[in-house]
Design a protein around this motif. Structure first.
Motif, short mmCIF file in Angstrom:
data_model
loop_
_atom_site.label_atom_id
_atom_site.label_comp_id
_atom_site.label_asym_id
_atom_site.label_seq_id
_atom_site.Cartn_x
_atom_site.Cartn_y
_atom_site.Cartn_z
N MET A 11 0.84 -1.20 0.00
CA MET A 11 0.00 0.00 0.00
C MET A 11 0.88 1.25 0.00
SD MET A 11 -2.96 1.63 0.23
CE MET A 11 -4.28 0.56 0.83
N PHE A 12 0.52 2.20 -0.82
CA PHE A 12 1.20 3.49 -0.87
C PHE A 12 0.52 4.44 0.11
CE2 PHE A 12 2.05 7.69 -2.78
CZ PHE A 12 3.42 7.61 -2.93
N HIS A 13 1.31 5.29 0.77
CA HIS A 13 0.77 6.18 1.79
C HIS A 13 1.15 7.63 1.51
CE1 HIS A 13 -0.45 2.98 4.69
NE2 HIS A 13 0.43 2.30 3.98
N ILE A 14 0.22 8.53 1.79
CA ILE A 14 0.45 9.96 1.67
C ILE A 14 0.38 10.58 3.05
CG2 ILE A 14 -0.31 12.13 0.61
CD1 ILE A 14 -1.79 8.95 -0.74
N ILE A 15 1.40 11.34 3.43
CA ILE A 15 1.41 12.04 4.72
C ILE A 15 1.28 13.52 4.43
CG2 ILE A 15 2.75 12.53 6.79
CD1 ILE A 15 4.15 9.82 6.32
N LEU A 16 0.16 14.09 4.85
CA LEU A 16 -0.12 15.51 4.63
C LEU A 16 0.16 16.28 5.91
CD1 LEU A 16 -1.16 17.72 2.72
CD2 LEU A 16 -3.47 17.21 3.55
N LEU A 17 1.10 17.19 5.86
CA LEU A 17 1.52 17.94 7.04
C LEU A 17 0.63 19.16 7.25
CD1 LEU A 17 5.38 17.76 6.40
CD2 LEU A 17 3.89 16.11 7.58
N ALA A 18 -0.16 19.12 8.32
CA ALA A 18 -1.09 20.22 8.61
C ALA A 18 -0.99 20.63 10.08
CB ALA A 18 -2.52 19.78 8.29
N ALA A 19 0.23 20.57 10.62
CA ALA A 19 0.41 20.80 12.05
C ALA A 19 1.18 22.07 12.38
CB ALA A 19 1.15 19.61 12.67
N GLY A 20 1.69 22.77 11.35
CA GLY A 20 2.60 23.89 11.58
C GLY A 20 1.98 25.10 12.26
N LEU A 21 2.86 25.94 12.80
CA LEU A 21 2.43 27.11 13.56
C LEU A 21 1.96 28.26 12.70
CD1 LEU A 21 5.28 27.03 16.22
CD2 LEU A 21 2.84 26.76 16.70
N SER A 22 2.34 28.29 11.43
CA SER A 22 1.90 29.34 10.52
C SER A 22 2.24 30.73 11.05
CB SER A 22 0.37 29.21 10.30
OG SER A 22 -0.09 30.02 9.26
N ARG A 23 3.41 30.87 11.65
CA ARG A 23 3.81 32.11 12.32
C ARG A 23 3.82 33.32 11.39
NH1 ARG A 23 7.84 28.76 15.03
NH2 ARG A 23 7.37 28.57 17.25
N ARG A 24 4.34 33.13 10.17
CA ARG A 24 4.52 34.27 9.28
C ARG A 24 3.22 34.76 8.65
NH1 ARG A 24 9.60 32.09 5.85
NH2 ARG A 24 8.71 30.09 6.47
N MET A 25 2.12 34.06 8.91
CA MET A 25 0.83 34.51 8.39
C MET A 25 0.13 35.46 9.37
SD MET A 25 -0.90 34.22 5.59
CE MET A 25 -0.32 32.75 4.75
N GLY A 26 0.77 35.72 10.50
CA GLY A 26 0.16 36.60 11.48
C GLY A 26 -0.87 35.86 12.32
N ALA A 27 -2.01 36.50 12.54
CA ALA A 27 -3.05 35.91 13.39
C ALA A 27 -3.81 34.79 12.71
CB ALA A 27 -4.02 37.00 13.84
N ASP A 28 -3.73 34.71 11.40
CA ASP A 28 -4.50 33.71 10.66
C ASP A 28 -3.78 32.37 10.55
OD1 ASP A 28 -6.62 35.49 9.99
OD2 ASP A 28 -5.38 36.35 8.41
N ASN A 29 -4.55 31.31 10.61
CA ASN A 29 -4.01 29.99 10.26
C ASN A 29 -4.16 29.85 8.75
OD1 ASN A 29 -3.67 27.20 9.69
ND2 ASN A 29 -4.18 26.69 11.79
N LYS A 30 -3.05 29.79 8.05
CA LYS A 30 -3.09 29.82 6.59
C LYS A 30 -3.90 28.67 6.00
CE LYS A 30 1.48 27.60 6.21
NZ LYS A 30 2.85 27.76 5.69
N LEU A 31 -3.95 27.54 6.69
CA LEU A 31 -4.68 26.39 6.16
C LEU A 31 -6.18 26.59 6.17
CD1 LEU A 31 -2.65 23.43 7.68
CD2 LEU A 31 -2.24 24.73 5.57
N LEU A 32 -6.65 27.51 7.01
CA LEU A 32 -8.08 27.76 7.14
C LEU A 32 -8.54 28.97 6.34
CD1 LEU A 32 -8.49 27.04 10.96
CD2 LEU A 32 -8.77 25.46 9.03
N LEU A 33 -7.63 29.60 5.62
CA LEU A 33 -8.00 30.73 4.77
C LEU A 33 -8.86 30.24 3.60
CD1 LEU A 33 -4.61 32.66 4.66
CD2 LEU A 33 -6.70 33.36 5.85
N PRO A 34 -9.77 31.08 3.11
CA PRO A 34 -10.65 30.66 2.02
C PRO A 34 -9.91 30.47 0.71
CG PRO A 34 -10.99 32.98 2.55
CD PRO A 34 -10.10 32.43 3.61
N TRP A 35 -10.35 29.45 -0.03
CA TRP A 35 -9.83 29.19 -1.36
C TRP A 35 -11.03 28.76 -2.20
CZ3 TRP A 35 -4.87 30.08 -2.88
CH2 TRP A 35 -4.53 29.68 -4.18
N GLY A 36 -11.60 29.70 -2.95
CA GLY A 36 -12.87 29.42 -3.62
C GLY A 36 -13.95 29.22 -2.57
#
Length: 212
Positions: A1-26
């Protein structure tokens, strides 16, 4: 089985107060767009590693947990799971290790993906995956790395041969020492677009990618 590890744990410090992963995209978030692109490539089992603002991230991910997808062709069913990395503040490597730890020894390879790269198309993920399948038949230590105009990008695929090496890494910012140590097993794949270079570290990056 092939596995994909998606990294979504970072601090996102340089984005300021926003968590970049939760910003709108469409009509989705950056994170959801990246996940959907990976799932659409139909490659294997997806492990999403969360840490910073895990509660908020998990709320977005609730529709993905234990999600079963119809298998294409002869490939087995895909499943998505969510892994919490309590040591996320210690660097990216801890998230990769958290993902690897949850994968059994039947794995063939690991694709390490970043969550802030919503421009990478399913076909581009699939291109890397198919190169790995072909090259790993001849080289069980294969490492697949995408490039565009001689620039190295993400994601990178590691053969399961590297499981112990990854788990024993002390370098905090990814698997660069392994790539350097096993350079003769690194295979570069020319990519059709520059999307493999386009992550977002700050608000300016995000605004620029939105216009892409």
């Amino acid at each position: 089985m092939f596995h994909i590890i998606l990294l979504a744990a970072g601090l996102s410090r340089r984005m300021g107060a926003d968590n970049k992963l939760l910003l709108p995209w469409g009509n989705k978030t950056v994170l959801e767009t990246t996940i959907d692109n990976i799932l659409a490539a139909q490659m294997g089992h997806l492990h999403i590693v969360v840490g910073h603002e895990a509660k908020h991230i998990k709320n977005v991910l609730k529709n993905y947990s234990n999600r079963q997808l119809l298998p294409p062709l002869s490939l087995p069913c895909r499943q998505t799971d969510i892994i919490t990395n309590l040591a996320y503040e210690q660097g990216m490597t801890t998230s990769i290790q958290a993902g690897i730890t949850n994968i059994d020894d039947k794995a063939t390879g690991y694709m390490i993906c970043l969550s802030d790269m919503p421009l990478i198309a399913p076909s581009e993920y699939r291109l890397l995956f198919e190169h790995f399948l072909e090259i790993s038949k001849k080289d069980k230590k294969a490492i697949i790395r995408p490039i565009f105009n001689h620039q190295k990008g993400n994601p990178t695929i590691f053969s399961a041969f590297y499981k112990k090496d990854i788990l024993h890494l002390t370098y905090t910012e990814g698997c660069k020492p392994i790539v350097q140590k096993y350079a003769k097993h690194v295979y570069e794949v020319q990519m059709p677009t520059e999307s493999i270079l386009k992550d977002m570290d700050n608000r300016e990056d995000y605004e620029r990618l939105l216009k892409s």
